[in-house]
Motif scaffolding. Structure first.
Motif, PDB file in Angstrom:
ATOM      1  N   ARG A  54       0.805  -1.222   0.000  1.00 30.74           N
ATOM      2  CA  ARG A  54       0.000   0.000   0.000  1.00 30.74           C
ATOM      3  C   ARG A  54       0.833   1.265   0.000  1.00 30.74           C
ATOM      4  O   ARG A  54       0.551   2.195  -0.755  1.00 30.74           O
ATOM      5  N   GLN A 135       0.906   6.802   7.577  1.00 33.75           N
ATOM      6  CA  GLN A 135      -0.139   5.858   7.985  1.00 33.75           C
ATOM      7  C   GLN A 135      -1.014   6.496   9.068  1.00 33.75           C
ATOM      8  O   GLN A 135      -2.243   6.388   9.038  1.00 33.75           O
ATOM      9  N   ARG A 165       4.740  -0.109  14.202  1.00 27.53           N
ATOM     10  CA  ARG A 165       4.966   1.341  14.078  1.00 27.53           C
ATOM     11  C   ARG A 165       3.687   2.081  13.714  1.00 27.53           C
ATOM     12  O   ARG A 165       3.564   3.272  13.981  1.00 27.53           O
ATOM     13  N   ARG A 227      -1.464  -6.291  13.253  1.00 27.54           N
ATOM     14  CA  ARG A 227      -0.860  -7.602  13.009  1.00 27.54           C
ATOM     15  C   ARG A 227       0.304  -7.817  13.975  1.00 27.54           C
ATOM     16  O   ARG A 227       0.994  -6.857  14.324  1.00 27.54           O
ATOM     17  N   GLN A 229       3.905  -8.357  14.589  1.00 26.26           N
ATOM     18  CA  GLN A 229       5.036  -8.012  13.721  1.00 26.26           C
ATOM     19  C   GLN A 229       6.126  -9.081  13.849  1.00 26.26           C
ATOM     20  O   GLN A 229       7.183  -8.836  14.423  1.00 26.26           O
ATOM     21  N   PRO A 265      -4.240  -1.230   9.709  1.00 23.80           N
ATOM     22  CA  PRO A 265      -3.369  -0.607   8.689  1.00 23.80           C
ATOM     23  C   PRO A 265      -3.108  -1.543   7.503  1.00 23.80           C
ATOM     24  O   PRO A 265      -2.684  -1.089   6.449  1.00 23.80           O
ATOM     25  N   LEU A 266      -3.366  -2.831   7.696  1.00 23.88           N
ATOM     26  CA  LEU A 266      -3.095  -3.891   6.710  1.00 23.88           C
ATOM     27  C   LEU A 266      -1.578  -3.991   6.461  1.00 23.88           C
ATOM     28  O   LEU A 266      -0.897  -3.007   6.598  1.00 23.88           O
ATOM     29  N   PRO A 267      -1.019  -5.113   6.146  1.00 23.24           N
ATOM     30  CA  PRO A 267      -1.701  -6.370   5.853  1.00 23.24           C
ATOM     31  C   PRO A 267      -2.233  -7.055   7.123  1.00 23.24           C
ATOM     32  O   PRO A 267      -1.598  -7.001   8.169  1.00 23.24           O
TER      33      PRO A 267
END
Ligand code: NCD
Length: 307
Positions: A54, A135, A165, A227, A229, A265-267
């Motif tokens: 993205r 973001q 982040r 997600r 990390q 924020p995806l993924p």
């Protein structure tokens, strides 16, 4: 007030400046497919030392839509970095070719170093576990667009609040606004780092840390999921202990306000049940799409031409 600036941390921006970006982004949305030429003749360099879908592609799309062009790399194998060239020398070259540089790097502080070397604006597309300012702009813009305000809202951040982040940048960003309360919900080993908590304590933000989303889900206006990390865990055994440890599903969301929005924020991997995608709570694909107008607004403001 924007022209020529670097974008390293969301903390470099005032609330008024963020609101200016939102207003320009809204204009960009409304300008639809009408051809824009405000950045005609300008060149953006994208330097991505870490994977991205993205951030890189929406910056590229934004630049093209404004009439500009793009050069760059998304892996270092094909560049002289593979021969051992240092980051500063690579940035010096991009600085001489382009009008702005968007960079993503594994190491915290890399964007700041690049900004010291480059004369053109450097935009941090994420470095290490701390900063991902664009973001955070998109996240705030999504809340503002979907709910009409940021002040007064009950917002929970959940998931990996330690290494993500996007989460830490959003928390920094929220200190510029007046939400009613921020809930930080994560397993103990994924709680925000001390430096973030200390920063929040020094701000006016009302927040608390907890582990159980069920207890507060009915109060929330915004649920921001992240997600785990995996790639940032210093110890793979620690990752094995927490993976799959939390999941947002319909059973949980049945207890929420009808107006709750779920962001990410995806993924996303498996932290949100796929059935949630089909509900009106899910706003993460809209959020990703807002990345277009927000990044258009930012480029237009930094490179001149935005009104
Ligand atoms: C985030 C990132 O790279 O920090 N991705 C993004 O830009 N939307 C989130 C993540 O990787 O989990």
């Amino acid at each position: 007030m924007f022209k020529g600036r670097d974008v390293i941390s969301i903390l470099d921006f005032t609330r008024e400046e963020l609101e200016k970006i939102f207003n320009v982004a809204l204009k960009m949305e409304n300008s639809g497919k009408r051809e824009q030429s405000i950045l005609k003749g300008k060149l953006l360099a994208t330097a991505f030392f870490e994977p991205s879908t993205r951030t890189r592609l929406s910056f590229e799309a934004a630049m093209h839509k404004l009439g500009g062009s793009v050069i760059g790399f998304s892996e270092t194998e094909g560049t002289s970095l593979a021969k051992g060239e240092n980051l500063a020398d690579t940035i010096r070259m991009l600085d001489s070719y382009a009008d702005a540089i968007v960079m993503r790097h594994r190491i915290e502080g890399a964007a700041k170093l690049a900004a010291e070397v480059a004369k053109v604006p450097v935009i941090n597309g994420g470095d290490g576990s701390k900063h991902h300012p664009t973001q955070a702009m998109i996240d705030l813009y999504t809340i503002w667009r979907e709910l009409g305000k940021i002040d007064g809202l009950d917002i929970a951040l959940t998931g990996d609040l330690r290494y993500g982040r996007a989460a830490s940048s959003l928390l920094y960003a929220l200190t510029k606004f007046r939400p009613r309360r921020i809930a930080l919900i994560s397993p103990t080993s994924l709680k925000p780092r001390k430096e973030i908590v200390d920063f929040l304590r020094g701000s006016k933000l009302k927040f608390f840390e907890g582990e159980n989303l069920e207890d507060i889900i009915h109060e929330l206006d915004v649920l921001y999921v992240t997600r785990i990390q995996k790639e940032r865990f210093p110890d793979p055994a620690e990752y094995e202990k927490v993976k799959g440890g939390y999941r947002i599903d319909l059973e949980l969301l049945n207890k929420a306000k009808k107006t709750l929005i779920v962001l990410h924020p995806l993924p996303k991997i498996d932290e949100i049940d796929l059935q949630v995608d089909e509900t009106k709570f899910a706003k993460y694909f809209e959020q990703a799409a807002y990345g277009g107008p927000v990044r258009m607004a930012l480029l237009a403001l930094l490179l001149g031409g935005a009104r």
